[in-house]
Write a protein that holds these residues in place. Structure first.
Motif, PDB file in Angstrom:
ATOM      1  N   LEU A  47       0.759  -1.288  -0.103  1.00  0.00           N
ATOM      2  CA  LEU A  47       0.060   0.009   0.033  1.00  0.00           C
ATOM      3  C   LEU A  47       0.900   1.380   0.000  1.00  0.00           C
ATOM      4  CD1 LEU A  47      -2.702   1.381   0.332  1.00  0.00           C
ATOM      5  CD2 LEU A  47      -2.373   1.243   2.865  1.00  0.00           C
ATOM      6  N   VAL A  48       0.379   2.125  -0.867  1.00  0.00           N
ATOM      7  CA  VAL A  48       1.186   3.649  -0.635  1.00  0.00           C
ATOM      8  C   VAL A  48       0.245   4.490  -0.091  1.00  0.00           C
ATOM      9  CG1 VAL A  48       2.060   5.310  -2.178  1.00  0.00           C
ATOM     10  CG2 VAL A  48       2.398   2.976  -3.099  1.00  0.00           C
ATOM     11  N   ALA A  49      -0.974   4.496  -0.556  1.00  0.00           N
ATOM     12  CA  ALA A  49      -2.206   5.442  -0.178  1.00  0.00           C
ATOM     13  C   ALA A  49      -3.503   5.096  -0.405  1.00  0.00           C
ATOM     14  CB  ALA A  49      -1.726   6.769  -0.562  1.00  0.00           C
ATOM     15  N   THR A  50      -4.668   5.353   0.458  1.00  0.00           N
ATOM     16  CA  THR A  50      -5.659   5.268  -0.040  1.00  0.00           C
ATOM     17  C   THR A  50      -6.801   6.372   0.264  1.00  0.00           C
ATOM     18  OG1 THR A  50      -6.392   4.364   2.241  1.00  0.00           O
ATOM     19  CG2 THR A  50      -5.731   2.683   0.721  1.00  0.00           C
ATOM     20  N   ILE A  51      -7.996   6.250  -0.154  1.00  0.00           N
ATOM     21  CA  ILE A  51      -8.823   7.628  -0.201  1.00  0.00           C
ATOM     22  C   ILE A  51     -10.341   6.775  -0.123  1.00  0.00           C
ATOM     23  CG2 ILE A  51      -8.713   8.168  -2.667  1.00  0.00           C
ATOM     24  CD1 ILE A  51      -9.024  11.116  -1.712  1.00  0.00           C
ATOM     25  N   THR A  52     -11.017   7.191   1.002  1.00  0.00           N
ATOM     26  CA  THR A  52     -12.426   6.701   1.017  1.00  0.00           C
ATOM     27  C   THR A  52     -13.175   7.603   0.085  1.00  0.00           C
ATOM     28  OG1 THR A  52     -12.934   7.956   2.906  1.00  0.00           O
ATOM     29  CG2 THR A  52     -11.995   6.149   3.299  1.00  0.00           C
ATOM     30  N   SER A  53     -14.580   7.285   0.119  1.00  0.00           N
ATOM     31  CA  SER A  53     -15.359   7.997  -0.712  1.00  0.00           C
ATOM     32  C   SER A  53     -15.525   9.407   0.092  1.00  0.00           C
ATOM     33  CB  SER A  53     -16.745   7.279  -0.665  1.00  0.00           C
ATOM     34  OG  SER A  53     -17.358   6.965   0.614  1.00  0.00           O
ATOM     35  N   GLY A  54     -15.447   9.587   1.170  1.00  0.00           N
ATOM     36  CA  GLY A  54     -15.428  10.638   2.022  1.00  0.00           C
ATOM     37  C   GLY A  54     -14.370  11.527   2.164  1.00  0.00           C
ATOM     38  N   SER A  55     -13.235  10.965   1.228  1.00  0.00           N
ATOM     39  CA  SER A  55     -12.020  11.614   0.783  1.00  0.00           C
ATOM     40  C   SER A  55     -11.087  11.555   2.220  1.00  0.00           C
ATOM     41  CB  SER A  55     -12.067  13.211   0.544  1.00  0.00           C
ATOM     42  OG  SER A  55     -12.450  12.990  -0.776  1.00  0.00           O
ATOM     43  N   TYR A  56     -11.500  10.608   3.036  1.00  0.00           N
ATOM     44  CA  TYR A  56     -10.409  10.444   4.162  1.00  0.00           C
ATOM     45  C   TYR A  56      -9.048   9.722   3.603  1.00  0.00           C
ATOM     46  CZ  TYR A  56      -8.529   8.294   8.352  1.00  0.00           C
ATOM     47  OH  TYR A  56      -7.689   7.967   9.380  1.00  0.00           O
ATOM     48  N   THR A  57      -7.967  10.078   4.148  1.00  0.00           N
ATOM     49  CA  THR A  57      -6.825   9.428   3.370  1.00  0.00           C
ATOM     50  C   THR A  57      -5.950   8.818   4.397  1.00  0.00           C
ATOM     51  OG1 THR A  57      -5.505  11.592   3.690  1.00  0.00           O
ATOM     52  CG2 THR A  57      -6.849  11.123   1.445  1.00  0.00           C
ATOM     53  N   ILE A  58      -5.291   7.794   3.759  1.00  0.00           N
ATOM     54  CA  ILE A  58      -4.171   7.017   4.457  1.00  0.00           C
ATOM     55  C   ILE A  58      -2.742   6.982   3.902  1.00  0.00           C
ATOM     56  CG2 ILE A  58      -3.553   4.960   5.842  1.00  0.00           C
ATOM     57  CD1 ILE A  58      -6.585   4.578   6.427  1.00  0.00           C
ATOM     58  N   TYR A  59      -1.780   6.949   4.508  1.00  0.00           N
ATOM     59  CA  TYR A  59      -0.214   7.043   3.474  1.00  0.00           C
ATOM     60  C   TYR A  59       0.535   5.782   4.304  1.00  0.00           C
ATOM     61  CZ  TYR A  59      -2.005  11.151   1.471  1.00  0.00           C
ATOM     62  OH  TYR A  59      -2.612  12.110   0.499  1.00  0.00           O
ATOM     63  N   THR A  60       1.203   5.156   3.739  1.00  0.00           N
ATOM     64  CA  THR A  60       2.338   4.553   4.384  1.00  0.00           C
ATOM     65  C   THR A  60       3.339   5.455   4.831  1.00  0.00           C
ATOM     66  OG1 THR A  60       3.746   2.806   3.893  1.00  0.00           O
ATOM     67  CG2 THR A  60       3.669   4.223   2.191  1.00  0.00           C
ATOM     68  N   ASP A  61       4.001   5.151   5.764  1.00  0.00           N
ATOM     69  CA  ASP A  61       5.014   6.009   6.708  1.00  0.00           C
ATOM     70  C   ASP A  61       5.968   6.678   5.605  1.00  0.00           C
ATOM     71  OD1 ASP A  61       5.085   4.567   9.956  1.00  0.00           O
ATOM     72  OD2 ASP A  61       3.557   5.877   8.774  1.00  0.00           O
ATOM     73  N   SER A  62       6.527   5.768   4.643  1.00  0.00           N
ATOM     74  CA  SER A  62       7.733   6.482   3.872  1.00  0.00           C
ATOM     75  C   SER A  62       7.327   7.466   2.959  1.00  0.00           C
ATOM     76  CB  SER A  62       8.174   5.220   3.135  1.00  0.00           C
ATOM     77  OG  SER A  62       7.332   4.590   2.327  1.00  0.00           O
ATOM     78  N   VAL A  63       5.997   7.732   2.670  1.00  0.00           N
ATOM     79  CA  VAL A  63       5.504   8.722   1.813  1.00  0.00           C
ATOM     80  C   VAL A  63       4.874   9.816   2.411  1.00  0.00           C
ATOM     81  CG1 VAL A  63       5.265   7.019  -0.127  1.00  0.00           C
ATOM     82  CG2 VAL A  63       3.261   7.775   0.996  1.00  0.00           C
ATOM     83  N   LYS A  64       4.425   9.730   3.599  1.00  0.00           N
ATOM     84  CA  LYS A  64       3.827  10.901   4.485  1.00  0.00           C
ATOM     85  C   LYS A  64       4.680  12.184   3.889  1.00  0.00           C
ATOM     86  CE  LYS A  64       1.710   8.209   7.846  1.00  0.00           C
ATOM     87  NZ  LYS A  64       1.382   7.761   9.266  1.00  0.00           N
ATOM     88  N   GLY A  65       3.907  13.111   3.745  1.00  0.00           N
ATOM     89  CA  GLY A  65       4.569  14.590   3.528  1.00  0.00           C
ATOM     90  C   GLY A  65       5.192  14.626   2.136  1.00  0.00           C
ATOM     91  N   ARG A  66       5.293  13.636   1.421  1.00  0.00           N
ATOM     92  CA  ARG A  66       5.858  13.698   0.005  1.00  0.00           C
ATOM     93  C   ARG A  66       4.841  13.449  -1.109  1.00  0.00           C
ATOM     94  NH1 ARG A  66       9.616  10.464  -1.801  1.00  0.00           N
ATOM     95  NH2 ARG A  66       8.776   8.666  -0.501  1.00  0.00           N
TER      96      ARG A  66
END
Length: 112
Positions: A47-66
């Motif tokens: 996983l790199v990143a996900t976005i829900t239908s409500g635009s809630y996002t999750i990122y793997t630690d290595s890409v956060k902020g980038r």
């Protein structure tokens, strides 16, 4: 028939940027979660990143902020803006729609 089509990969120097796009058809896009994953030879897709239908996002630690994931429901598209790219970001990037439909992948190579 569900179609998931990625684009935007390529060769970029370290520190550079790329924007990946994924266009989806055949599902109710606006109510579907979307995700970006990546895979390198010999390793599992991660996983790199996900976005829900409500635009809630999750990122793997290595890409956060980038990296930034976003979606446009009107265009049935999801995007991955990748900044400050590093050689370790080199991978095939895959879009996943509605938690089960995969695209064919797009190669991202970060190298000088």
């Amino acid at each position: 028939q569900v179609q998931v089509v990625e684009s935007g990969g390529g060769l970029v120097q370290p520190g550079g940027s790329l924007r990946l796009s994924c266009v989806v058809s055949g599902i109710t896009f606006s109510t579907s979660s979307m995700g970006w994953y990546r895979q390198t030879p010999g390793k599992q897709r991660a996983l790199v990143a996900t976005i829900t239908s409500g635009s809630y996002t999750i990122y793997t630690d290595s890409v956060k902020g980038r990296f930034t994931i976003s979606r446009d429901n009107g265009k049935e598209s999801v995007y991955l803006q990748m900044n400050s790219l590093k050689p370790e970001d080199t991978a095939v990037y895959y879009c996943k729609a509605a938690s089960k439909f995969w695209g064919q992948g797009t190669q991202v190579t970060v190298s000088s």
